[in-house]
Design an enzyme around this catalytic site. Sequence first.
Site, short mmCIF file in Angstrom:
data_model
loop_
_atom_site.label_atom_id
_atom_site.label_comp_id
_atom_site.label_asym_id
_atom_site.label_seq_id
_atom_site.Cartn_x
_atom_site.Cartn_y
_atom_site.Cartn_z
N HIS A 270 -14.82 -0.09 8.78
CA HIS A 270 -14.13 -0.61 7.59
C HIS A 270 -13.93 -2.09 7.90
O HIS A 270 -12.95 -2.49 8.52
CB HIS A 270 -12.79 0.11 7.39
CG HIS A 270 -11.94 -0.55 6.33
ND1 HIS A 270 -12.32 -0.62 5.01
CD2 HIS A 270 -10.76 -1.20 6.41
CE1 HIS A 270 -11.39 -1.26 4.33
NE2 HIS A 270 -10.44 -1.64 5.16
N ARG B 74 -15.95 1.54 -4.30
CA ARG B 74 -16.40 0.29 -4.95
C ARG B 74 -17.89 0.37 -5.27
O ARG B 74 -18.34 -0.06 -6.33
CB ARG B 74 -16.15 -0.91 -4.03
CG ARG B 74 -14.69 -1.28 -3.97
CD ARG B 74 -14.47 -2.45 -3.02
NE ARG B 74 -13.05 -2.75 -2.96
CZ ARG B 74 -12.39 -3.13 -1.87
NH1 ARG B 74 -13.03 -3.24 -0.72
NH2 ARG B 74 -11.10 -3.38 -1.92
N ARG C 165 -9.11 -10.89 14.30
CA ARG C 165 -8.88 -9.46 14.03
C ARG C 165 -8.49 -8.75 15.32
O ARG C 165 -7.77 -7.76 15.31
CB ARG C 165 -10.14 -8.84 13.42
CG ARG C 165 -10.13 -8.97 11.91
CD ARG C 165 -11.41 -8.46 11.31
NE ARG C 165 -11.46 -7.01 11.18
CZ ARG C 165 -10.89 -6.33 10.19
NH1 ARG C 165 -10.21 -6.96 9.27
NH2 ARG C 165 -10.99 -5.03 10.13
N PRO D 124 -6.86 -2.74 11.97
CA PRO D 124 -8.22 -2.27 11.71
C PRO D 124 -8.27 -0.75 11.80
O PRO D 124 -8.02 -0.19 12.87
CB PRO D 124 -9.05 -2.94 12.80
CG PRO D 124 -8.09 -3.46 13.80
CD PRO D 124 -6.72 -3.46 13.25
N VAL D 125 -8.58 -0.12 10.68
CA VAL D 125 -8.31 1.31 10.54
C VAL D 125 -9.06 2.17 11.57
O VAL D 125 -8.51 3.16 12.08
CB VAL D 125 -8.56 1.78 9.09
CG1 VAL D 125 -10.02 1.74 8.72
CG2 VAL D 125 -7.99 3.15 8.85
N VAL E 183 0.84 -1.20 0.00
CA VAL E 183 0.00 0.00 0.00
C VAL E 183 0.88 1.26 0.00
O VAL E 183 0.68 2.17 -0.80
CB VAL E 183 -0.96 0.01 1.22
CG1 VAL E 183 -1.74 1.32 1.28
CG2 VAL E 183 -1.91 -1.17 1.16
N ASP F 69 10.32 2.82 6.53
CA ASP F 69 9.93 1.45 6.88
C ASP F 69 10.98 0.88 7.82
O ASP F 69 12.16 1.27 7.78
CB ASP F 69 9.84 0.58 5.60
CG ASP F 69 9.00 -0.66 5.80
OD1 ASP F 69 7.89 -0.72 5.24
OD2 ASP F 69 9.44 -1.57 6.53
P1 NAD Z 1 2.67 -4.98 3.67
O1 NAD Z 1 2.93 -6.13 4.57
O2 NAD Z 1 2.95 -5.10 2.22
O3 NAD Z 1 3.45 -3.70 4.21
C1 NAD Z 1 3.51 -3.35 5.55
C2 NAD Z 1 4.84 -2.70 5.76
O4 NAD Z 1 4.88 -2.24 7.12
C3 NAD Z 1 6.04 -3.65 5.56
O5 NAD Z 1 6.92 -3.11 4.59
C4 NAD Z 1 6.68 -3.71 6.94
O6 NAD Z 1 8.10 -3.81 6.90
C5 NAD Z 1 6.23 -2.40 7.53
N1 NAD Z 1 6.29 -2.39 9.00
C6 NAD Z 1 5.92 -3.36 9.88
N2 NAD Z 1 6.18 -2.95 11.12
C7 NAD Z 1 6.70 -1.70 11.04
C8 NAD Z 1 7.18 -0.77 11.98
N3 NAD Z 1 7.16 -1.03 13.29
N4 NAD Z 1 7.66 0.42 11.51
C9 NAD Z 1 7.68 0.68 10.19
N5 NAD Z 1 7.26 -0.16 9.25
C10 NAD Z 1 6.78 -1.35 9.67
O7 NAD Z 1 1.12 -4.59 3.91
P2 NAD Z 1 0.22 -3.72 2.93
O8 NAD Z 1 -0.47 -4.63 1.99
O9 NAD Z 1 1.02 -2.59 2.44
O10 NAD Z 1 -0.89 -3.20 3.96
C11 NAD Z 1 -0.55 -2.22 4.93
C12 NAD Z 1 -1.72 -1.99 5.87
O11 NAD Z 1 -2.78 -1.36 5.13
C13 NAD Z 1 -2.32 -3.26 6.47
O12 NAD Z 1 -2.67 -3.03 7.81
C14 NAD Z 1 -3.56 -3.49 5.62
O13 NAD Z 1 -4.53 -4.25 6.29
C15 NAD Z 1 -3.99 -2.05 5.43
N6 NAD Z 1 -4.95 -1.80 4.35
C16 NAD Z 1 -5.95 -0.94 4.64
C17 NAD Z 1 -6.92 -0.66 3.69
C18 NAD Z 1 -8.02 0.30 4.05
O14 NAD Z 1 -8.99 0.47 3.31
N7 NAD Z 1 -7.91 0.97 5.19
C19 NAD Z 1 -6.86 -1.26 2.42
C20 NAD Z 1 -5.78 -2.12 2.14
C21 NAD Z 1 -4.82 -2.39 3.13
#
Ligand code: NAD
Length: 307
Positions: free
Chosen positions: A180, A156, A93, A126-127, A19, A40
Amino acid sequence: MTTKNSAAPKIAIIGAGNVGSTLAYTLMLKNLASQIMLIDINDKKEKGEMLDIADGLCFVETGGVTGSDFKDAAEADIIILTAGLGQKPGETRLALAKKNKAIAKSIFKKIGRLKKTAVVIVVTNPVDVITRVVQQAVNLPKNQIFGSGTALETARLRTALGHLLKVYPQSINGYVLGEHGDSGFVAWSSVDVGGQPITKFIKSDKALNALEKRVKNEVYEIINRKGATWFGIAMVVTDIIEAVVFNQRKVMPVSAHLTNWQGVSGVCLGAPAVIGRGGVIKLWPLKLTVEEKKKFQTSAKKIKQYL
Ligand code: NAD
């Protein structure tokens, strides 16, 4: 790196995963930042994404994309939290919420004091829960911190209705509200197509329910096919950032802190809010049906349990 558009904000993206890195790319394409900082815990990944995205800098106005330290986010005008862990098979969750709450708190501790005018947008799941946790952990007024809420589901819904009715989705207004997640729902009373209520076009409850089910299940279909979602959410967050950068005062269903909205207070939940330079400018009033109001309150109860 030099800045081509120094009037644009500095934007820090915490989490350079699917993301975060896609968001950095869409922000660059839209020229929304003077500088994009990717941060990161995984330095190797952060640098790799940064170098790959920065290869496109000669085609846009964005001044720079940098791999940065947590402390650098303190100078950012807009901070997006996408860092966190994903849900493991069999993990609840609630368990995930616990881990991501701790991660969110530790990140903002590392960053330190933010700029007084900064806006923080939470995407990590969970946002609704994580948004509230960040509000409690950060030295900013609550309206400057909000989550992406039900903006993705709402996009969507508008797209699905646009396809069905052969109308441009931007001519369709209306919201998915609440969590969400599974208790979020389509507030059909809020949906209009070019100024006409949706019930003029789709008359049976059965058809509306089927459409709602499709919109709500789309996330599972994408996850089943490719493991996670990132392009759609990156566009949605870009749209939110655009509203902040240009002070558009757009009404968007974000996870905002609620004070007596549909009888709900003290939680962050997907509700329409006017978004502009200061973040949430105000919550937007909606006249929901009795049933929709109950659904919204049920979502709020669920989020309170997680908190
Ligand atoms: P991902 O696993 O690809 O990326 C997460 C990143 O966070 C990784 O690069 C990891 O190294 C990093 N990370 C972990 N712990 C960390 C820390 N302490 N400090 C800094 N970085 C850290 O996951 P993603 O697919 O990119 O998803 C990211 C988040 O977004 C998830 O929680 C996912 O559920 C959420 N998401 C939300 C929505 C929404 O509508 N709100 C939609 C899609 C995804």
